[in-house]
Structure formats: structure tokens, C-alpha cells
Design an enzyme around this catalytic site. Sequence first.
Site, PDB file in Angstrom:
ATOM      1  N   ASP A  65      13.417  56.120  72.196  1.00  0.00           N
ATOM      2  CA  ASP A  65      12.236  56.979  72.128  1.00  0.00           C
ATOM      3  C   ASP A  65      11.326  56.615  73.309  1.00  0.00           C
ATOM      4  O   ASP A  65      10.811  55.493  73.375  1.00  0.00           O
ATOM      5  CB  ASP A  65      11.544  56.703  70.778  1.00  0.00           C
ATOM      6  CG  ASP A  65      10.307  57.561  70.568  1.00  0.00           C
ATOM      7  OD1 ASP A  65       9.699  58.010  71.551  1.00  0.00           O
ATOM      8  OD2 ASP A  65       9.936  57.760  69.402  1.00  0.00           O
ATOM      9  N   VAL A  66      11.132  57.552  74.224  1.00  0.00           N
ATOM     10  CA  VAL A  66      10.364  57.217  75.440  1.00  0.00           C
ATOM     11  C   VAL A  66       8.873  56.982  75.154  1.00  0.00           C
ATOM     12  O   VAL A  66       8.147  56.547  76.035  1.00  0.00           O
ATOM     13  CB  VAL A  66      10.521  58.273  76.565  1.00  0.00           C
ATOM     14  CG1 VAL A  66      11.966  58.412  76.999  1.00  0.00           C
ATOM     15  CG2 VAL A  66       9.923  59.613  76.175  1.00  0.00           C
ATOM     16  N   ASN A  92      12.917  63.548  82.040  1.00  0.00           N
ATOM     17  CA  ASN A  92      12.961  64.937  81.551  1.00  0.00           C
ATOM     18  C   ASN A  92      12.338  65.117  80.173  1.00  0.00           C
ATOM     19  O   ASN A  92      11.777  66.177  79.882  1.00  0.00           O
ATOM     20  CB  ASN A  92      14.427  65.404  81.507  1.00  0.00           C
ATOM     21  CG  ASN A  92      14.596  66.653  80.659  1.00  0.00           C
ATOM     22  OD1 ASN A  92      14.313  67.766  81.104  1.00  0.00           O
ATOM     23  ND2 ASN A  92      15.026  66.499  79.410  1.00  0.00           N
ATOM     24  N   TYR A 158      -0.830  69.195  76.928  1.00  0.00           N
ATOM     25  CA  TYR A 158       0.348  69.349  77.804  1.00  0.00           C
ATOM     26  C   TYR A 158      -0.096  69.405  79.267  1.00  0.00           C
ATOM     27  O   TYR A 158       0.480  68.755  80.137  1.00  0.00           O
ATOM     28  CB  TYR A 158       1.066  70.627  77.392  1.00  0.00           C
ATOM     29  CG  TYR A 158       2.425  70.879  78.019  1.00  0.00           C
ATOM     30  CD1 TYR A 158       3.526  70.128  77.639  1.00  0.00           C
ATOM     31  CD2 TYR A 158       2.617  71.917  78.936  1.00  0.00           C
ATOM     32  CE1 TYR A 158       4.794  70.394  78.178  1.00  0.00           C
ATOM     33  CE2 TYR A 158       3.872  72.190  79.471  1.00  0.00           C
ATOM     34  CZ  TYR A 158       4.958  71.425  79.083  1.00  0.00           C
ATOM     35  OH  TYR A 158       6.194  71.691  79.605  1.00  0.00           O
ATOM     36  N   LYS A 162       0.966  66.886  82.273  1.00  0.00           N
ATOM     37  CA  LYS A 162       1.730  67.343  83.447  1.00  0.00           C
ATOM     38  C   LYS A 162       0.874  67.250  84.715  1.00  0.00           C
ATOM     39  O   LYS A 162       1.389  66.962  85.791  1.00  0.00           O
ATOM     40  CB  LYS A 162       2.253  68.768  83.229  1.00  0.00           C
ATOM     41  CG  LYS A 162       3.224  68.922  82.055  1.00  0.00           C
ATOM     42  CD  LYS A 162       4.556  68.198  82.267  1.00  0.00           C
ATOM     43  CE  LYS A 162       5.578  68.540  81.183  1.00  0.00           C
ATOM     44  NZ  LYS A 162       6.861  67.824  81.329  1.00  0.00           N
TER      45      LYS A 162
HETATM   46  P1  NAI Z   1      13.826  70.737  74.809  1.00  0.00           P
HETATM   47  O1  NAI Z   1      12.919  70.690  73.641  1.00  0.00           O
HETATM   48  O2  NAI Z   1      15.191  71.297  74.632  1.00  0.00           O
HETATM   49  O3  NAI Z   1      13.996  69.308  75.476  1.00  0.00           O
HETATM   50  C1  NAI Z   1      13.110  68.273  75.364  1.00  0.00           C
HETATM   51  C2  NAI Z   1      13.939  67.033  75.138  1.00  0.00           C
HETATM   52  O4  NAI Z   1      13.091  65.889  75.124  1.00  0.00           O
HETATM   53  C3  NAI Z   1      14.660  67.078  73.782  1.00  0.00           C
HETATM   54  O5  NAI Z   1      15.998  66.712  73.967  1.00  0.00           O
HETATM   55  C4  NAI Z   1      13.904  66.068  72.968  1.00  0.00           C
HETATM   56  O6  NAI Z   1      14.694  65.432  71.986  1.00  0.00           O
HETATM   57  C5  NAI Z   1      13.497  65.094  74.050  1.00  0.00           C
HETATM   58  N1  NAI Z   1      12.408  64.238  73.620  1.00  0.00           N
HETATM   59  C6  NAI Z   1      11.217  64.606  73.082  1.00  0.00           C
HETATM   60  N2  NAI Z   1      10.503  63.521  72.755  1.00  0.00           N
HETATM   61  C7  NAI Z   1      11.248  62.444  73.102  1.00  0.00           C
HETATM   62  C8  NAI Z   1      11.055  61.055  73.010  1.00  0.00           C
HETATM   63  N3  NAI Z   1       9.950  60.556  72.465  1.00  0.00           N
HETATM   64  N4  NAI Z   1      12.019  60.232  73.471  1.00  0.00           N
HETATM   65  C9  NAI Z   1      13.166  60.735  73.997  1.00  0.00           C
HETATM   66  N5  NAI Z   1      13.401  62.044  74.100  1.00  0.00           N
HETATM   67  C10 NAI Z   1      12.460  62.892  73.650  1.00  0.00           C
HETATM   68  O7  NAI Z   1      13.027  71.547  75.912  1.00  0.00           O
HETATM   69  P2  NAI Z   1      13.274  71.653  77.500  1.00  0.00           P
HETATM   70  O8  NAI Z   1      12.729  72.957  77.891  1.00  0.00           O
HETATM   71  O9  NAI Z   1      14.666  71.346  77.849  1.00  0.00           O
HETATM   72  O10 NAI Z   1      12.284  70.534  78.064  1.00  0.00           O
HETATM   73  C11 NAI Z   1      12.672  69.564  79.029  1.00  0.00           C
HETATM   74  C12 NAI Z   1      11.526  69.277  79.968  1.00  0.00           C
HETATM   75  O11 NAI Z   1      11.259  70.451  80.729  1.00  0.00           O
HETATM   76  C13 NAI Z   1      10.217  68.903  79.287  1.00  0.00           C
HETATM   77  O12 NAI Z   1       9.605  67.845  80.006  1.00  0.00           O
HETATM   78  C14 NAI Z   1       9.374  70.164  79.408  1.00  0.00           C
HETATM   79  O13 NAI Z   1       8.007  69.883  79.422  1.00  0.00           O
HETATM   80  C15 NAI Z   1       9.869  70.691  80.731  1.00  0.00           C
HETATM   81  N6  NAI Z   1       9.618  72.106  80.953  1.00  0.00           N
HETATM   82  C16 NAI Z   1      10.235  73.067  80.203  1.00  0.00           C
HETATM   83  C17 NAI Z   1       9.992  74.400  80.474  1.00  0.00           C
HETATM   84  C18 NAI Z   1      10.603  75.501  79.711  1.00  0.00           C
HETATM   85  O14 NAI Z   1      10.162  76.645  79.869  1.00  0.00           O
HETATM   86  N7  NAI Z   1      11.625  75.271  78.886  1.00  0.00           N
HETATM   87  C19 NAI Z   1       9.118  74.805  81.564  1.00  0.00           C
HETATM   88  C20 NAI Z   1       8.498  73.710  82.260  1.00  0.00           C
HETATM   89  C21 NAI Z   1       8.758  72.422  81.958  1.00  0.00           C
HETATM   90  C1  BGC Z   2       6.264  75.305  78.886  1.00  0.00           C
HETATM   91  C2  BGC Z   2       6.820  76.561  78.309  1.00  0.00           C
HETATM   92  C3  BGC Z   2       6.230  77.772  79.022  1.00  0.00           C
HETATM   93  C4  BGC Z   2       6.430  77.656  80.495  1.00  0.00           C
HETATM   94  C5  BGC Z   2       5.783  78.799  81.281  1.00  0.00           C
HETATM   95  C6  BGC Z   2       6.475  75.298  80.362  1.00  0.00           C
HETATM   96  O1  BGC Z   2       5.940  74.123  80.885  1.00  0.00           O
HETATM   97  O2  BGC Z   2       6.956  74.191  78.326  1.00  0.00           O
HETATM   98  O3  BGC Z   2       6.501  76.602  76.939  1.00  0.00           O
HETATM   99  O4  BGC Z   2       6.870  78.950  78.571  1.00  0.00           O
HETATM  100  O5  BGC Z   2       5.888  76.440  80.956  1.00  0.00           O
HETATM  101  O6  BGC Z   2       4.443  78.982  80.918  1.00  0.00           O
END
Ligand code: NAI
Ligand code: BGC
Length: 257
Positions: A65-66, A92, A158, A162
Site C-alpha cells: 500500500d503506497v 502510477n 486531487y 497532482k
Molecule cells: P485505476 O483506478 O484503474 O488505477 C488506480 C490504481 O491505483 C489501482 O490499481 C489501485 O488499486 C491503485 N491504488 C490505489 N491506491 C493504492 C495504494 N494505496 N497502494 C497501491 N496501489 C493503490 O485508475 P487509472 O485511471 O488507471 O489511474 C492510474 C493513475 O492515472 C492515477 O494516478 C490517476 O490519478 C491517473 N490519471 C487517470 C486518468 C483517467 O482519466 N483515467 C486521467 C489522469 C490521471
Molecule cells: C481524472 C479523471 C478525469 C480526467 C479528465 C483525471 O485526472 O482522474 O477522473 O476524467 O482527469 O478530467
Amino acid sequence: MAGRLNGKVALVTGSSSGIGQAIAVRLAADGAAVVVNYRGSSEGAAKTKQQIEEAGGRAVVVQGDVSKMEDLQRLIDESWTQLGGCDILVNNAGVEKGADFWEVTEEDYDMVLNVNLKGVFFLTQAFVRRLREAKRPGRIVNISSVHEDMAFPHFSTYCAAKGGLRMLTRNLAVELGSLGITINNVAPGAIATPINAKLLDDKPKLDSLLKNIPLGRMGSSEEVAGVTAFLASDEAAYVTGSTYVVDGGLMVDYHEQ
Ligand code: NAI
Ligand code: BGC
């Protein structure tokens, strides 16, 4: 392209789903041995490992857990013990929680800041300490967001995290340059992953978002992974302190309604 990460070891946090999973698979396809990290979903992590192995790559799975200080050092130690080092760190793992600013609780603040910023800070510190001792270079790629720069109403925690990540990356580019360690952010826009599950289920909201994206669609995790793999490779040897935006043009599409 295949083979540009041969001989490297990469740790990808939160790689049991979404963008992290695609990054782990992509780095392995480029030749890196990968530490697949997950917090709760061992099935998701096993799936990532399976995809990597089916494509002929190498992966180990490490729970952690990060947001827990004691897990961060262990993640780096496991990478060195099981795979002989850790050359590439992809921060990530991320969470978001929507709320009006005046409703945000201390608990939610801590949860979002601890995962998205404090965890990145101290995992990166543990990563750098080992490389510094071993006199080895390295690459850090943080999965930030367009919201390191752009407002996201009702997601103040958030944005604080970020935005902090943006300045952390710039600052560390200066501090780590002499160690041969580069650090960059990838800032995705709207990517179709579980973090956006609510949005994907809300057609009117989704349609209005898509109108603001010049390319007219959400991005895929693989599109974020491609840029991440570039920044992790020697092709990006002279890139540090930067943010690479992967958002279909969302950030530049200001227009009057
Ligand atoms: P996701 O919810 O599929 O992935 C997030 C991952 O982080 C999950 O695998 C989750 O288990 C893990 N995680 C959460 N808390 C944790 C912890 N305490 N320790 C270890 N792992 C943990 O969503 P996604 O979209 O793949 O998100 C990945 C990254 O991309 C995040 O940092 C998110 O902020 C960023 N992001 C996502 C966007 C989107 O539109 N999907 C846009 C911009 C940024
Ligand atoms: C957020 C998403 C959002 C996207 C664009 C990401 O950082 O995690 O929920 O849709 O930005 O606004």
C-alpha cells in the site's frame, strides 16, 4: 522498438488495473523485468503478470500500500532481492474522491494526499537512496494528470496532490540530475479506466466532456503507456523535469460555450 528496455527492472505501482496495468505490460514488451504492485486486487495483479508472461516477458507480483510508509521501502527491497535492482520507477497508483470543497473531510484529504503525493515522495526517496548507494542511473515517471495544472471543480484534494506532484518533479529534476536520474510526469486527460467508472455510466456528462476533447474520444491506457515507455527509455535520456500531456487536446481546447 522491442528490446529498448532490455536488462532493466521496472516497478509500477498500482499495476493491477487501468493505466498501471497497461504500463507494466508495455514496459515488459520493451524488455524490462517488471514488479507488478497492487494494494487489494491480487486477481488483477495476477492478470497483469499473466499478460506479461504470455508475451514472453518477466514479472513478479508484490503487494504493498503506497500510503503506508512501511510498505514503501519493502517494495524497493523486493525489487532488488527478486530482480536484482530497480532502474525504472513508475508512480502510477492514484485515487480521487469528489466532494464540494466545504464538505471535504480530514479522512478524505489524508487518503487522497497520502496515495497521490506522500506515497510518491517517499517511494521515490527509497528508490533514489538505493540507486545512489549503488552509483546507478535511473528513470522516474509519475502518472500525474491534466489536473496538475487545470482546475477540476469538486476535486480539490486531487488537484492539490497532482499540483504538488508537478512541482516535486521539477524540483527533483534539479536535485537528481547529477546522479544520472531523470524524472518526468505524464499527464493523462480522460482515459477509459475504472477511476472513471461513474463518468462512463453518465451519458450526458460524458457527451459534454467529449465535446471539449478535440480528438473527440477518451484515451486508452495503452496510449498513456506508450509515452511512459518512451520516457523510461534511453531515447528520453535528455528529458527531465517535463510533463508530457496525453489528453487528445483537452487542455488546449478553451472555448466559449
Ligand atoms: P485505476 O483506478 O484503474 O488505477 C488506480 C490504481 O491505483 C489501482 O490499481 C489501485 O488499486 C491503485 N491504488 C490505489 N491506491 C493504492 C495504494 N494505496 N497502494 C497501491 N496501489 C493503490 O485508475 P487509472 O485511471 O488507471 O489511474 C492510474 C493513475 O492515472 C492515477 O494516478 C490517476 O490519478 C491517473 N490519471 C487517470 C486518468 C483517467 O482519466 N483515467 C486521467 C489522469 C490521471
Ligand atoms: C481524472 C479523471 C478525469 C480526467 C479528465 C483525471 O485526472 O482522474 O477522473 O476524467 O482527469 O478530467
